[in-house]
Motif scaffolding. Structure first.
Motif, mmCIF file in Angstrom:
data_model
loop_
_atom_site.group_PDB
_atom_site.id
_atom_site.type_symbol
_atom_site.label_atom_id
_atom_site.label_comp_id
_atom_site.label_asym_id
_atom_site.label_seq_id
_atom_site.Cartn_x
_atom_site.Cartn_y
_atom_site.Cartn_z
ATOM 1 N N GLN A 195 34.805 41.832 35.382
ATOM 2 C CA GLN A 195 34.166 40.607 34.903
ATOM 3 C C GLN A 195 32.669 40.814 34.699
ATOM 4 O OE1 GLN A 195 35.661 38.134 38.100
ATOM 5 N NE2 GLN A 195 37.082 37.065 36.726
ATOM 6 N N SER A 196 32.043 41.545 35.606
ATOM 7 C CA SER A 196 30.605 41.814 35.468
ATOM 8 C C SER A 196 30.311 42.651 34.228
ATOM 9 C CB SER A 196 30.085 42.546 36.711
ATOM 10 O OG SER A 196 30.190 41.728 37.854
ATOM 11 N N ALA A 197 31.285 43.496 33.859
ATOM 12 C CA ALA A 197 31.117 44.330 32.670
ATOM 13 C C ALA A 197 31.432 43.563 31.394
ATOM 14 C CB ALA A 197 32.015 45.560 32.772
ATOM 15 N N GLY A 198 31.865 42.306 31.537
ATOM 16 C CA GLY A 198 32.178 41.491 30.371
ATOM 17 C C GLY A 198 33.530 41.784 29.759
ATOM 18 N N ALA A 199 34.396 42.495 30.503
ATOM 19 C CA ALA A 199 35.700 42.869 29.963
ATOM 20 C C ALA A 199 36.776 41.831 30.254
ATOM 21 C CB ALA A 199 36.129 44.221 30.537
ATOM 22 N N VAL A 200 36.550 40.994 31.264
ATOM 23 C CA VAL A 200 37.528 39.976 31.654
ATOM 24 C C VAL A 200 36.805 38.642 31.802
ATOM 25 C CG1 VAL A 200 39.194 39.250 33.418
ATOM 26 C CG2 VAL A 200 38.968 41.673 32.850
ATOM 27 N N ARG A 201 37.462 37.572 31.380
ATOM 28 C CA ARG A 201 36.865 36.237 31.462
ATOM 29 C C ARG A 201 36.497 35.892 32.902
ATOM 30 N NH1 ARG A 201 41.581 33.560 28.778
ATOM 31 N NH2 ARG A 201 41.482 32.306 30.668
ATOM 32 N N PRO A 202 35.405 35.175 33.106
ATOM 33 C CA PRO A 202 34.959 34.853 34.465
ATOM 34 C C PRO A 202 35.851 33.856 35.196
ATOM 35 C CG PRO A 202 33.544 33.793 32.841
ATOM 36 C CD PRO A 202 34.422 34.737 32.085
ATOM 37 N N ASP A 203 36.707 33.131 34.469
ATOM 38 C CA ASP A 203 37.544 32.124 35.123
ATOM 39 C C ASP A 203 38.873 32.696 35.626
ATOM 40 O OD1 ASP A 203 38.410 32.561 32.503
ATOM 41 O OD2 ASP A 203 39.290 30.558 32.334
ATOM 42 N N VAL A 204 39.087 33.986 35.458
ATOM 43 C CA VAL A 204 40.326 34.616 35.920
ATOM 44 C C VAL A 204 40.226 34.883 37.419
ATOM 45 C CG1 VAL A 204 41.815 36.644 35.724
ATOM 46 C CG2 VAL A 204 40.738 35.678 33.676
ATOM 47 N N SER A 205 41.252 34.492 38.170
ATOM 48 C CA SER A 205 41.267 34.730 39.611
ATOM 49 C C SER A 205 42.230 35.863 39.941
ATOM 50 C CB SER A 205 41.695 33.468 40.368
ATOM 51 O OG SER A 205 43.076 33.215 40.183
ATOM 52 N N ILE A 206 41.978 36.534 41.043
ATOM 53 C CA ILE A 206 42.857 37.636 41.437
ATOM 54 C C ILE A 206 44.241 37.115 41.822
ATOM 55 C CG2 ILE A 206 42.133 37.626 43.849
ATOM 56 C CD1 ILE A 206 43.151 40.660 41.657
ATOM 57 N N GLY A 207 44.304 35.909 42.378
ATOM 58 C CA GLY A 207 45.607 35.344 42.727
ATOM 59 C C GLY A 207 46.490 35.173 41.507
ATOM 60 N N ASP A 208 45.920 34.605 40.445
ATOM 61 C CA ASP A 208 46.684 34.421 39.209
ATOM 62 C C ASP A 208 47.064 35.770 38.604
ATOM 63 O OD1 ASP A 208 46.477 31.711 39.478
ATOM 64 O OD2 ASP A 208 44.870 31.469 37.997
ATOM 65 N N LEU A 209 46.145 36.708 38.653
ATOM 66 C CA LEU A 209 46.398 38.017 38.050
ATOM 67 C C LEU A 209 47.517 38.755 38.789
ATOM 68 C CD1 LEU A 209 45.551 39.884 35.812
ATOM 69 C CD2 LEU A 209 43.744 40.783 37.285
ATOM 70 N N LEU A 210 47.531 38.663 40.109
ATOM 71 C CA LEU A 210 48.591 39.325 40.872
ATOM 72 C C LEU A 210 49.935 38.636 40.657
ATOM 73 C CD1 LEU A 210 46.782 40.225 44.220
ATOM 74 C CD2 LEU A 210 47.479 41.760 42.375
ATOM 75 N N GLN A 211 49.920 37.316 40.512
ATOM 76 C CA GLN A 211 51.167 36.617 40.212
ATOM 77 C C GLN A 211 51.714 37.059 38.856
ATOM 78 O OE1 GLN A 211 52.875 35.402 42.639
ATOM 79 N NE2 GLN A 211 52.863 33.206 42.305
ATOM 80 N N LEU A 212 50.839 37.180 37.877
ATOM 81 C CA LEU A 212 51.265 37.656 36.562
ATOM 82 C C LEU A 212 51.813 39.080 36.653
ATOM 83 C CD1 LEU A 212 48.351 36.324 34.318
ATOM 84 C CD2 LEU A 212 50.760 35.683 34.120
ATOM 85 N N THR A 213 51.153 39.904 37.455
ATOM 86 C CA THR A 213 51.600 41.290 37.608
ATOM 87 C C THR A 213 52.979 41.352 38.250
ATOM 88 O OG1 THR A 213 49.296 42.012 37.830
ATOM 89 C CG2 THR A 213 50.994 43.536 38.588
ATOM 90 N N ASN A 214 53.197 40.533 39.281
ATOM 91 C CA ASN A 214 54.518 40.497 39.914
ATOM 92 C C ASN A 214 55.579 39.971 38.948
ATOM 93 O OD1 ASN A 214 53.900 41.521 42.490
ATOM 94 N ND2 ASN A 214 53.070 39.558 43.137
ATOM 95 N N ALA A 215 55.198 39.003 38.119
ATOM 96 C CA ALA A 215 56.141 38.476 37.129
ATOM 97 C C ALA A 215 56.519 39.558 36.116
ATOM 98 C CB ALA A 215 55.534 37.268 36.416
ATOM 99 N N ILE A 216 55.549 40.369 35.739
ATOM 100 C CA ILE A 216 55.829 41.475 34.819
ATOM 101 C C ILE A 216 56.766 42.485 35.480
ATOM 102 C CG2 ILE A 216 54.793 43.475 33.666
ATOM 103 C CD1 ILE A 216 52.316 41.697 33.160
ATOM 104 N N ALA A 217 56.504 42.786 36.752
ATOM 105 C CA ALA A 217 57.377 43.716 37.478
ATOM 106 C C ALA A 217 58.792 43.169 37.562
ATOM 107 C CB ALA A 217 56.817 43.969 38.876
ATOM 108 N N LEU A 218 58.914 41.863 37.773
ATOM 109 C CA LEU A 218 60.237 41.232 37.842
ATOM 110 C C LEU A 218 60.941 41.307 36.491
ATOM 111 C CD1 LEU A 218 62.352 39.610 39.369
ATOM 112 C CD2 LEU A 218 61.064 37.532 38.813
ATOM 113 N N ALA A 219 60.198 41.055 35.413
ATOM 114 C CA ALA A 219 60.785 41.137 34.073
ATOM 115 C C ALA A 219 61.271 42.556 33.781
ATOM 116 C CB ALA A 219 59.761 40.702 33.025
ATOM 117 N N ALA A 220 60.485 43.544 34.190
ATOM 118 C CA ALA A 220 60.877 44.940 33.976
ATOM 119 C C ALA A 220 62.116 45.283 34.792
ATOM 120 C CB ALA A 220 59.719 45.863 34.354
ATOM 121 N N GLU A 221 62.190 44.734 35.992
ATOM 122 C CA GLU A 221 63.351 44.969 36.855
ATOM 123 C C GLU A 221 64.622 44.399 36.235
ATOM 124 O OE1 GLU A 221 64.797 42.685 40.774
ATOM 125 O OE2 GLU A 221 62.914 43.770 41.040
ATOM 126 N N GLU A 222 64.488 43.232 35.600
ATOM 127 C CA GLU A 222 65.642 42.572 35.000
ATOM 128 C C GLU A 222 66.028 43.175 33.646
ATOM 129 O OE1 GLU A 222 67.439 40.232 36.386
ATOM 130 O OE2 GLU A 222 66.201 40.073 38.192
#
Length: 229
Positions: free
Chosen positions: A181-208
């Motif tokens: 975020q400091s490098a300007g690559a990710v929006r400042p309103d993104v939280s790590i909690g949301d990002l990890l939930q999205l990552t787990n959802a992607i892992a679940l989709a790949a599993e299925e």
């Protein structure tokens, strides 16, 4: 009233295990007798394990790791106990529920991921470092079928052993996300909690969808495009 009762007074924890998976024998009623001292969560009140208890603990984790890898996170706990050479009551004294056992099994992966996060803090490309770490999470989650779903549900229960296990992961991920975020690559309103939930959802989709080995990488790329500043 505290369901465990006064200190030292035995109480009964009941449950039903599904033994139909992992070579089990249908549903088995389980009544586990313990004392409130044995199940207290305050580390200061937990007595050191005897040598035989440590051996049982290690065998249970080893057998659970094999069972979860082969049959998924819903593998029969009764068979895990049997293969470890102990009774189901012993398993429940060490691990009061499935999430506690999953947390113990996942501990090694968490250690690896935390170490990787520390290494990536020195990466000159903060966004690349974040993506690399998220891909590593997906890879580890894929080792145990059903783990992604369990991790997602654990975030709604702060008392869950898996939720407590995720605390250090949030801290490590927050540091990587902050750099991106400091490098300007990710929006400042993104939280790590949301990002990890999205990552787990992607892992679940790949599993299925095992027939699409590139799915996880494709979904992660799409997700990160939407997070760009």
């Amino acid at each position: 009233m505290d369901p465990s009762g006064p200190p030292g007074v035995p109480f009964v924890r009941g449950g039903i295990l599904d033994g139909s998976r992992y070579g089990g024998r249908g549903q088995v009623d389980v009544m586990v007798v313990a004392t409130s001292q044995e199940t207290a969560e305050d580390p200061a009140t937990v007595r050191p394990m005897r040598a035989d208890a440590r051996r049982n603990h290690a065998r249970l984790v080893a057998e659970a790791r094999a069972a979860f890898a082969a049959y998924g996170a819903d593998a029969s706990l009764e068979d895990v106990a049997r293969r470890a050479g102990v009774g189901i009551g012993t398993l429940y004294r060490h691990f009061p529920n499935r999430h506690a056992l999953l947390g113990a099994v996942f501990a090694d992966a968490v250690s690896d991921l935390l170490a990787r996060a520390r290494e990536l803090l020195d990466d000159p490309q903060p966004c690349t470092a974040l993506v690399t770490w998220l891909r590593a999470i997906i890879t580890h989650a894929g080792e145990y079928r059903g783990l992604s779903r369990a991790l997602m549900s654990a975030t709604r229960d702060d008392a869950s052993a898996l939720a407590r296990c995720s605390g250090p992961m949030h801290e490590a991920g927050s540091a990587l996300l902050a750099r991106a975020q400091s490098a300007g690559a990710v929006r400042p309103d993104v939280s790590i909690g949301d990002l990890l939930q999205l990552t787990n959802a992607i892992a679940l989709a790949a599993e299925e969808t095992p027939e699409e080995p590139e799915l996880a990488d494709r979904l992660l790329t799409l997700t990160l495009r939407g997070l760009k500043a």
